[in-house]
Design a protein around this motif. Structure first.
Motif, PDB file in Angstrom:
ATOM      1  N   ARG A   1      -5.518  -4.475 -10.712  1.00  0.00           N
ATOM      2  CA  ARG A   1      -4.932  -3.790  -9.891  1.00  0.00           C
ATOM      3  C   ARG A   1      -4.277  -4.740  -8.826  1.00  0.00           C
ATOM      4  NH1 ARG A   1      -5.997   2.103  -8.512  1.00  0.00           N
ATOM      5  NH2 ARG A   1      -4.710   1.734  -6.717  1.00  0.00           N
ATOM      6  N   ALA A   2      -5.156  -5.671  -8.507  1.00  0.00           N
ATOM      7  CA  ALA A   2      -4.622  -6.619  -7.455  1.00  0.00           C
ATOM      8  C   ALA A   2      -3.234  -7.392  -7.942  1.00  0.00           C
ATOM      9  CB  ALA A   2      -5.859  -7.604  -7.039  1.00  0.00           C
TER      10      ALA A   2
ATOM     11  N   THR B   1       0.059  -5.722  -3.080  1.00  0.00           N
ATOM     12  CA  THR B   1      -1.459  -5.455  -2.790  1.00  0.00           C
ATOM     13  C   THR B   1      -2.398  -6.626  -2.378  1.00  0.00           C
ATOM     14  OG1 THR B   1      -1.390  -3.890  -4.605  1.00  0.00           O
ATOM     15  CG2 THR B   1      -3.573  -4.738  -4.170  1.00  0.00           C
TER      16      THR B   1
ATOM     17  N   THR C   1      -8.240   1.034  -1.737  1.00  0.00           N
ATOM     18  CA  THR C   1      -9.418   1.117  -2.804  1.00  0.00           C
ATOM     19  C   THR C   1     -10.749   0.298  -2.640  1.00  0.00           C
ATOM     20  OG1 THR C   1      -7.586   1.485  -4.314  1.00  0.00           O
ATOM     21  CG2 THR C   1      -9.715   0.941  -5.490  1.00  0.00           C
TER      22      THR C   1
ATOM     23  N   SER D   1      -2.579   1.757   5.183  1.00  0.00           N
ATOM     24  CA  SER D   1      -2.394   1.450   3.763  1.00  0.00           C
ATOM     25  C   SER D   1      -3.336   2.085   2.916  1.00  0.00           C
ATOM     26  CB  SER D   1      -2.690  -0.138   3.527  1.00  0.00           C
ATOM     27  OG  SER D   1      -2.055  -1.196   4.380  1.00  0.00           O
ATOM     28  N   ASP D   2      -2.795   2.099   1.543  1.00  0.00           N
ATOM     29  CA  ASP D   2      -3.760   2.538   0.767  1.00  0.00           C
ATOM     30  C   ASP D   2      -4.865   1.760   0.428  1.00  0.00           C
ATOM     31  OD1 ASP D   2      -1.732   4.805   0.210  1.00  0.00           O
ATOM     32  OD2 ASP D   2      -1.066   3.869  -1.862  1.00  0.00           O
TER      33      ASP D   2
ATOM     34  N   ILE E   1      -7.574  -3.720  -1.251  1.00  0.00           N
ATOM     35  CA  ILE E   1      -8.751  -3.604  -2.234  1.00  0.00           C
ATOM     36  C   ILE E   1      -9.976  -4.275  -1.707  1.00  0.00           C
ATOM     37  CG2 ILE E   1      -9.661  -4.162  -4.311  1.00  0.00           C
ATOM     38  CD1 ILE E   1      -6.677  -3.811  -5.378  1.00  0.00           C
TER      39      ILE E   1
ATOM     40  N   LYS F   1       0.835  -2.770   1.132  1.00  0.00           N
ATOM     41  CA  LYS F   1       0.925  -1.557   0.800  1.00  0.00           C
ATOM     42  C   LYS F   1      -0.246  -1.102   0.369  1.00  0.00           C
ATOM     43  CE  LYS F   1       2.955   1.679  -2.804  1.00  0.00           C
ATOM     44  NZ  LYS F   1       3.428   1.521  -4.265  1.00  0.00           N
ATOM     45  N   GLU F   2      -1.283  -1.910  -0.410  1.00  0.00           N
ATOM     46  CA  GLU F   2      -2.579  -1.503  -0.784  1.00  0.00           C
ATOM     47  C   GLU F   2      -3.601  -2.428  -0.537  1.00  0.00           C
ATOM     48  OE1 GLU F   2      -4.988   0.051  -4.451  1.00  0.00           O
ATOM     49  OE2 GLU F   2      -3.497  -0.551  -4.922  1.00  0.00           O
TER      50      GLU F   2
ATOM     51  N   GLN G   1      -0.761  -6.396  -8.648  1.00  0.00           N
ATOM     52  CA  GLN G   1       0.606  -5.722  -8.391  1.00  0.00           C
ATOM     53  C   GLN G   1       1.046  -6.003  -7.263  1.00  0.00           C
ATOM     54  OE1 GLN G   1      -0.521  -1.255  -8.331  1.00  0.00           O
ATOM     55  NE2 GLN G   1      -1.594  -1.491 -10.330  1.00  0.00           N
TER      56      GLN G   1
ATOM     57  N   ALA H   1      -6.350  -8.236  -1.813  1.00  0.00           N
ATOM     58  CA  ALA H   1      -7.586  -7.653  -2.391  1.00  0.00           C
ATOM     59  C   ALA H   1      -8.540  -8.754  -1.977  1.00  0.00           C
ATOM     60  CB  ALA H   1      -7.541  -7.572  -3.837  1.00  0.00           C
TER      61      ALA H   1
END
Length: 151
Positions: free
Chosen positions: A22-23, A28, A126, A123-124, A97, A94-95, A25, A30
């Protein structure tokens, strides 16, 4: 509105591998606890910085590391994680982690300060959490996950 996702699974279920994918992307960032011999390192993406994070008791441990359960933790790794975040200077990705939130964080140590900042960043988010802590982590940090992914 930000989305909070928990990725859960037992040890070696593939949580870190899933989060590493996912990272990759765009947009993002992490902070991953990756296995190293012996113990774990902190891998910060996209910057790519890697620093020793935790080593099991009984191995050669630097004097300034602190014990928690069966590991010794490197305070420099947690400071580096916070410095990496500070580099975003009010422009969060944006995200976000964070791998992994566990018993150390439930005591307010480790990544706990960083998680609190992430929860207010907009941010989103996870995070990975072991199944035994699926209720304790959201309760402790005052959030309700929008999604739970079981691996």
């Amino acid at each position: 509105m930000s989305i909070i996702t928990i990725v859960t699974g037992e040890i070696d279920a593939g949580k870190t591998r899933y989060l590493h994918e996912r990272a990759s992307q765009s947009g993002t960032a992490a902070w991953l606890s990756v296995k190293s011999l012996p113990g774990y390192d902190l891998l910060m993406l996209p910057a790519g910085g890697r620093i020793p994070l935790a080593r099991p008791a009984g191995t050669d441990i630097p004097r300034d590391w602190f014990p928690f359960r069966r590991f010794f933790f490197n305070p420099v790794a947690f400071a580096a994680a916070e410095s990496c975040w500070a580099a975003f200077e009010g422009s969060p990705p944006k995200e976000l982690i964070l791998d992994e939130v566990g018993p150390l964080e439930l005591e307010g140590r480790g990544f706990a300060p960083l998680l609190r900042v992430f929860l207010s960043a907009g941010s989103d988010l996870t995070v990975s959490v072991r199944p035994s802590l699926l209720e304790a982590v959201p309760d402790c940090f005052g959030f309700s996950p929008d999604r739970i992914i079981h691996l």
